[in-house]
Design an enzyme around this catalytic site. Structure first.
Site, PDB file in Angstrom:
ATOM      1  N   GLU A  47      -9.999  -0.716 -13.106  1.00 38.38           N
ATOM      2  CA  GLU A  47     -10.529  -2.009 -12.652  1.00 38.38           C
ATOM      3  C   GLU A  47     -11.343  -2.693 -13.754  1.00 38.38           C
ATOM      4  O   GLU A  47     -11.284  -3.916 -13.915  1.00 38.38           O
ATOM      5  CB  GLU A  47     -11.384  -1.814 -11.398  1.00 38.38           C
ATOM      6  CG  GLU A  47     -10.626  -1.297 -10.183  1.00 38.38           C
ATOM      7  CD  GLU A  47      -9.496  -2.224  -9.770  1.00 38.38           C
ATOM      8  OE1 GLU A  47      -9.661  -3.454  -9.885  1.00 38.38           O
ATOM      9  OE2 GLU A  47      -8.447  -1.716  -9.345  1.00 38.38           O
ATOM     10  N   HIS A  99      -9.233  -4.633 -16.141  1.00 40.50           N
ATOM     11  CA  HIS A  99      -8.939  -6.016 -15.740  1.00 40.50           C
ATOM     12  C   HIS A  99     -10.061  -6.952 -16.185  1.00 40.50           C
ATOM     13  O   HIS A  99      -9.811  -8.063 -16.653  1.00 40.50           O
ATOM     14  CB  HIS A  99      -8.779  -6.097 -14.217  1.00 40.50           C
ATOM     15  CG  HIS A  99      -7.505  -5.503 -13.699  1.00 40.50           C
ATOM     16  ND1 HIS A  99      -6.262  -5.882 -14.153  1.00 40.50           N
ATOM     17  CD2 HIS A  99      -7.286  -4.547 -12.749  1.00 40.50           C
ATOM     18  CE1 HIS A  99      -5.328  -5.194 -13.508  1.00 40.50           C
ATOM     19  NE2 HIS A  99      -5.926  -4.376 -12.655  1.00 40.50           N
ATOM     20  N   GLU A 158      -1.361  -4.997 -14.893  1.00 39.89           N
ATOM     21  CA  GLU A 158      -1.576  -3.633 -14.400  1.00 39.89           C
ATOM     22  C   GLU A 158      -1.270  -2.608 -15.482  1.00 39.89           C
ATOM     23  O   GLU A 158      -1.998  -1.612 -15.630  1.00 39.89           O
ATOM     24  CB  GLU A 158      -0.715  -3.371 -13.161  1.00 39.89           C
ATOM     25  CG  GLU A 158      -1.109  -4.169 -11.938  1.00 39.89           C
ATOM     26  CD  GLU A 158      -2.534  -3.905 -11.494  1.00 39.89           C
ATOM     27  OE1 GLU A 158      -2.981  -2.744 -11.552  1.00 39.89           O
ATOM     28  OE2 GLU A 158      -3.214  -4.879 -11.109  1.00 39.89           O
ATOM     29  N   ASP A 179      -3.999   0.035 -16.992  1.00 43.53           N
ATOM     30  CA  ASP A 179      -3.727   1.478 -17.087  1.00 43.53           C
ATOM     31  C   ASP A 179      -3.917   1.970 -18.517  1.00 43.53           C
ATOM     32  O   ASP A 179      -4.527   3.022 -18.755  1.00 43.53           O
ATOM     33  CB  ASP A 179      -2.287   1.776 -16.640  1.00 43.53           C
ATOM     34  CG  ASP A 179      -2.109   1.747 -15.135  1.00 43.53           C
ATOM     35  OD1 ASP A 179      -3.128   1.762 -14.415  1.00 43.53           O
ATOM     36  OD2 ASP A 179      -0.954   1.698 -14.679  1.00 43.53           O
TER      37      ASP A 179
END
Length: 426
Positions: A285, A288, A362, A366
């Site tokens: 998170e 991001h 995403e 990761d």
């Protein structure tokens, strides 16, 4: 001869339904496959695969029913001119209670109140079946019937409080704004977005969930250390009681500038094997945030909102458009509803493009978590959450490309492994 706006809109709705049903059928066939993808063999237990397959197939069957009912009802409402009839009846109601039927704000609010009641009544059986039959059968639902109706009542009360001032402001802007009404409406949406992003987690979300500070301990210390190492301005760290409603798990962050907060679902903490897996989810998170994904999406949403408002203002005075749908006046809310139906295919293309970007983000998040040293933990947490949430193991690539905001587990594990190879070769 007038252009057949109604027929074109209903026809496009049916075509979109056919296309999306085709994708759903492809996914349904993928869900029926009796074996795991080869890369997940030995990673996902056979027991979890069978449970996931049963759960996702049942949800797939239910989706077929919901989508069919939706397109039939909406097509009937448009084709049989239910909207103009309902608009007229809502005006009669305003007059009946002693108010001015010609006041468009009052007329619109009465119309929207009727629509809300209609949606609550028609959606209720589907919501009850989804939660208390499907979700309960597969061990996810934790709601009581009292909590279910309590949540719905709170949602209705919030709508009654929030919708009237917003609708009133929008109508006044369109009527008084003149040539600059597009800009004024867009500014209103930007302000509303920022206000809702601020007040929702502080004032609204606590009406539905209980937020408590994450207790002192190793998990809290590890998350705070990670945030500090990235210069993430973490002010508060909460656990939310998601388990009171569902055993699905999640984590998210919110807040502006130097007032960031992280929220962990209690189910996430329960499902992860150790603290490192939870911290790996947070690292993802934070990826991001570090890569500015949230800012990019916020900007993209506001650009889309500006284009949407611009398109709406172009068509709201087309008399032939309103006449095609059975209206002899040009109510602003009706123009918005018709415009929304008309541009749905275009919106779906925008969503498709947004999903492509989201999946790329995403992968980046990761990779960010892996770069921080959480490679094994992020792999383990992805597998664990896939199992515990009974997510689909076999996913049709066309369905995934159109619908999914996240890559599949197979794709994410492969991408993490690929970064391993790239680093070794470097």
């Amino acid at each position: 001869m007038a252009f057949p706006f109604l027929e074109v809109v209903v026809g496009s709705m049916i075509l979109m339904y056919i296309f999306e049903t085709y994708l759903d059928l492809r996914q349904h066939s993928a869900l029926k496959l009796p074996t795991l993808p080869k890369t997940l063999e030995g990673v996902i237990s056979q027991e979890k695969f069978e449970k996931s397959r049963a759960y996702r197939l049942e949800r797939s069957h239910f989706r077929f029913l919901c989508q069919l009912v939706k397109v039939l009802v909406e097509s009937a409402i448009l084709f049989f001119k239910v909207l103009p009839w309902f608009w007229k009846k809502s005006g009669h109601f305003v007059d009946l209670v002693g108010l001015n039927e010609e006041n468009e704000i009052l007329h619109t609010l009465a119309f929207l109140a009727g629509v809300m009641i209609w949606l609550e009544i028609t959606n209720l059986p589907f919501s009850l079946y989804s939660i208390f039959v499907i979700e309960a059968r597969h061990g996810f639902n934790k709601r009581t019937i009292w909590l279910f109706f309590s949540d719905r009542l709170k949602g209705i009360c919030l709508s009654v409080i929030l919708v009237p001032p917003i609708v009133s402001a929008a109508i006044l802007i369109v009527k008084k704004g003149g040539a600059y009404s597009v800009i004024y409406l867009w500014v209103l949406t930007v302000v509303l977005s920022l206000v809702m992003m601020t007040i929702y987690p502080i004032l609204i979300a606590p009406l539905f969930h209980k937020f408590t500070p994450l207790p002192e301990g190793q998990l809290r210390e590890k998350i705070e250390t990670l945030a500090s190492s990235l210069e993430f301005p973490l002010k508060k760290l909460f656990v939310v009681d998601g388990s009171t409603r569902s055993s699905h798990s999640n984590a998210y962050m919110y807040g502006f500038f130097n007032n960031k907060r992280i929220v962990l679902y209690d189910t996430l903490i329960q499902q992860c094997k150790n603290d490192e897996e939870v911290v790996a989810v947070i690292a993802h998170e934070l990826g991001h945030w570090k890569r500015n994904h949230i800012v990019y999406f916020l900007i993209a949403n506001q650009i889309c909102a500006l284009l949407y408002i611009g398109g709406y203002t172009l068509v709201r005075n087309w008399s032939s458009l309103f006449q095609s749908f059975g209206f002899h006046t040009r109510p602003l809310i009706i123009a918005l509803i018709i415009f929304q139906y008309a541009i749905t295919p275009i919106q779906n293309l925008v969503y498709f493009a947004g999903n492509l970007v989201s999946r790329a983000f995403e992968y980046q998040a990761d990779a960010f978590a892996k770069k921080l040293g959480y490679a094994s933990s992020i792999r383990a947490s992805l597998v664990r959450l896939q199992e515990e949430n009974l997510s689909a193991m076999n996913i049709d690539p066309w369905y995934s490309a159109y619908h999914n905001t996240h890559p599949t587990l197979v794709e994410r594990l492969a991408a993490i492994g690929q970064t391993d190879k790239e680093e070794c070769s470097a």
